[in-house]
Scaffold this motif. Structure first.
Motif, short mmCIF file in Angstrom:
data_model
loop_
_atom_site.label_atom_id
_atom_site.label_comp_id
_atom_site.label_asym_id
_atom_site.label_seq_id
_atom_site.Cartn_x
_atom_site.Cartn_y
_atom_site.Cartn_z
N TYR A 99 -77.05 -24.11 24.08
CA TYR A 99 -77.89 -24.89 25.01
C TYR A 99 -78.00 -26.20 24.70
O TYR A 99 -77.89 -27.25 25.32
CB TYR A 99 -79.20 -24.25 25.34
CG TYR A 99 -79.89 -24.83 26.20
CD1 TYR A 99 -79.91 -24.93 27.43
CD2 TYR A 99 -81.01 -25.70 25.75
CE1 TYR A 99 -80.82 -25.62 28.15
CE2 TYR A 99 -81.79 -26.29 26.49
CZ TYR A 99 -81.72 -26.26 27.75
OH TYR A 99 -82.38 -26.88 28.59
N LEU A 100 -78.24 -26.57 23.35
CA LEU A 100 -78.55 -27.88 22.77
C LEU A 100 -77.12 -28.82 23.26
O LEU A 100 -77.31 -29.79 23.33
CB LEU A 100 -78.95 -27.84 21.53
CG LEU A 100 -80.40 -27.31 21.26
CD1 LEU A 100 -80.56 -27.36 19.54
CD2 LEU A 100 -81.24 -28.09 21.78
N LEU A 101 -75.88 -28.15 22.95
CA LEU A 101 -74.85 -28.77 23.10
C LEU A 101 -74.53 -29.21 24.33
O LEU A 101 -74.14 -30.18 24.80
CB LEU A 101 -73.48 -27.65 22.55
CG LEU A 101 -72.44 -28.56 22.82
CD1 LEU A 101 -72.09 -29.93 21.89
CD2 LEU A 101 -71.08 -27.51 22.29
N TYR A 102 -74.86 -27.96 25.53
CA TYR A 102 -74.79 -28.60 26.77
C TYR A 102 -76.09 -29.78 27.20
O TYR A 102 -75.39 -30.64 28.03
CB TYR A 102 -75.21 -27.19 27.59
CG TYR A 102 -75.30 -27.55 29.23
CD1 TYR A 102 -74.17 -27.73 29.85
CD2 TYR A 102 -76.55 -27.50 29.87
CE1 TYR A 102 -74.37 -27.79 31.29
CE2 TYR A 102 -76.67 -27.81 31.22
CZ TYR A 102 -75.50 -27.89 31.95
OH TYR A 102 -75.63 -28.24 33.45
N THR A 103 -76.78 -29.60 26.84
CA THR A 103 -77.97 -30.76 27.05
C THR A 103 -77.47 -32.06 26.28
O THR A 103 -77.36 -32.90 27.06
CB THR A 103 -79.21 -30.34 26.32
OG1 THR A 103 -79.68 -29.07 26.81
CG2 THR A 103 -80.40 -31.58 26.66
N HIS A 105 -74.51 -32.68 26.18
CA HIS A 105 -73.14 -33.16 26.84
C HIS A 105 -73.74 -34.05 28.24
O HIS A 105 -73.16 -34.81 28.72
CB HIS A 105 -72.33 -32.19 27.27
CG HIS A 105 -71.09 -32.64 28.01
ND1 HIS A 105 -71.07 -32.53 29.50
CD2 HIS A 105 -69.96 -33.00 27.65
CE1 HIS A 105 -69.93 -33.03 30.02
NE2 HIS A 105 -69.16 -33.01 28.86
N SER A 106 -74.77 -33.52 28.55
CA SER A 106 -75.34 -34.04 30.13
C SER A 106 -76.01 -35.34 29.86
O SER A 106 -76.49 -35.87 30.97
CB SER A 106 -76.49 -33.06 30.45
OG SER A 106 -77.34 -33.00 29.76
N GLY A 109 -72.17 -37.42 28.87
CA GLY A 109 -70.67 -36.83 28.79
C GLY A 109 -69.93 -37.17 27.66
O GLY A 109 -70.55 -37.91 26.47
N PHE A 110 -68.79 -36.95 27.31
CA PHE A 110 -67.94 -37.63 26.16
C PHE A 110 -67.09 -38.57 26.52
O PHE A 110 -65.53 -38.16 26.67
CB PHE A 110 -67.24 -36.28 25.50
CG PHE A 110 -66.83 -36.45 24.23
CD1 PHE A 110 -67.43 -36.89 23.18
CD2 PHE A 110 -65.47 -36.52 24.01
CE1 PHE A 110 -67.08 -37.23 21.91
CE2 PHE A 110 -64.78 -36.81 22.67
CZ PHE A 110 -65.56 -37.29 21.64
N LYS A 111 -66.97 -39.45 27.09
CA LYS A 111 -66.17 -40.61 27.73
C LYS A 111 -65.58 -41.29 26.56
O LYS A 111 -64.17 -41.74 26.66
CB LYS A 111 -66.93 -41.38 28.83
CG LYS A 111 -67.33 -40.80 29.98
CD LYS A 111 -68.01 -41.60 30.84
CE LYS A 111 -68.64 -40.79 32.06
NZ LYS A 111 -69.32 -41.86 33.03
N PRO A 120 -75.42 -37.05 19.58
CA PRO A 120 -75.82 -35.76 19.94
C PRO A 120 -74.84 -34.61 20.07
O PRO A 120 -75.06 -33.48 19.52
CB PRO A 120 -76.79 -35.89 21.04
CG PRO A 120 -77.06 -37.47 21.14
CD PRO A 120 -75.75 -38.13 20.45
N MET A 121 -73.65 -34.80 20.57
CA MET A 121 -72.83 -33.89 20.85
C MET A 121 -72.10 -33.46 19.47
O MET A 121 -71.69 -32.36 19.15
CB MET A 121 -71.65 -34.34 21.80
CG MET A 121 -72.27 -34.50 23.48
SD MET A 121 -70.83 -34.80 24.53
CE MET A 121 -69.74 -33.29 24.21
N ALA A 122 -71.80 -34.58 18.72
CA ALA A 122 -71.37 -34.27 17.41
C ALA A 122 -72.34 -33.23 16.44
O ALA A 122 -71.59 -32.42 16.11
CB ALA A 122 -70.93 -35.41 16.71
#
Length: 211
Positions: A99-103, A105-106, A109-111, A120-122
């Protein structure tokens, strides 16, 4: 038991004494250095005494018939047991990390690596991978432990403390720091010590005043 005597036995005794003394000395557990007692760090093999790599090899191969290779003795480590509630807890952590990874990404994104959501995504991706490894290792553990969830994992003291911390977090804004702290200490001291209410109240108020 080893059938040795003479110089060979004395060599093994000196070698054991040196290894034990210097291990304790290097670890900082000994008050004095082994050199103060004349214990050398390395023990030389005396003339006529065959060099020995380990005392267990002779014992293991003493009764082996000629022509047969001695069997190597291996010590198997005990398989850790899975504690009650360990698998659901690790599974819940894995779901929370997803869920934290999805948050993360929102956010953006990973542009690109320079985007706002890259860091945060890493971090959350590493959390997902490590929690998945932990869950896999937990599921591979053996079962059959004598522990119970009620007495060993979540006893009454843990549940009570958790409930009181949550209640204090909710009541902190409405009541303020001082009243909330007094009530928290009063209830917890009473629950853990089983002393009288007057004693618990005096300790709680005195602690808050000192703070």
């Amino acid at each position: 038991m080893q059938s040795i005597s003479g110089d060979e036995a004395q060599f093994l005794l000196n070698q054991w004494q040196s290894q034990t003394a210097w291990t304790l000395g290097d670890a900082g557990f000994a008050k004095n250095s082994p050199e103060d007692f004349g214990i050398a760090r390395r023990i030389r093999t005396p003339a006529g005494c065959p060099a020995r790599r380990g005392a267990t090899h002779r014992t293991a191969s003493a009764n082996v018939p000629r022509g047969e290779a001695p069997r190597r003795i291996t010590h198997m480590k005990p398989t850790p047991k899975r504690r009650p509630g360990e698998s659901p807890f690790n599974a819940a952590i894995l779901v929370a990390n997803f869920y934290l990874l999805y948050t993360a990404h929102s956010i953006a994104g990973f542009k690109a690596l320079s985007s706002r959501g890259a860091v945060p995504m890493a971090i959350t991706a590493i959390m997902v991978v490590t929690s998945a490894i932990m869950l896999r290792q937990t599921c591979r553990k053996g079962s059959g432990t004598t522990q119970t969830l009620r007495h060993d994992i979540l006893p009454a003291a843990v549940l009570m403390t958790t409930a009181m911390v949550g209640a204090c977090a909710v009541a902190l804004r409405r009541l303020g720091f001082l009243p909330t702290s007094v009530v928290f200490l009063l209830v917890m001291i009473r629950f853990l010590s089983r002393r009288s209410w007057s004693f618990c109240l005096a300790v709680s108020v005195g602690t808050v005043i000192l703070i």
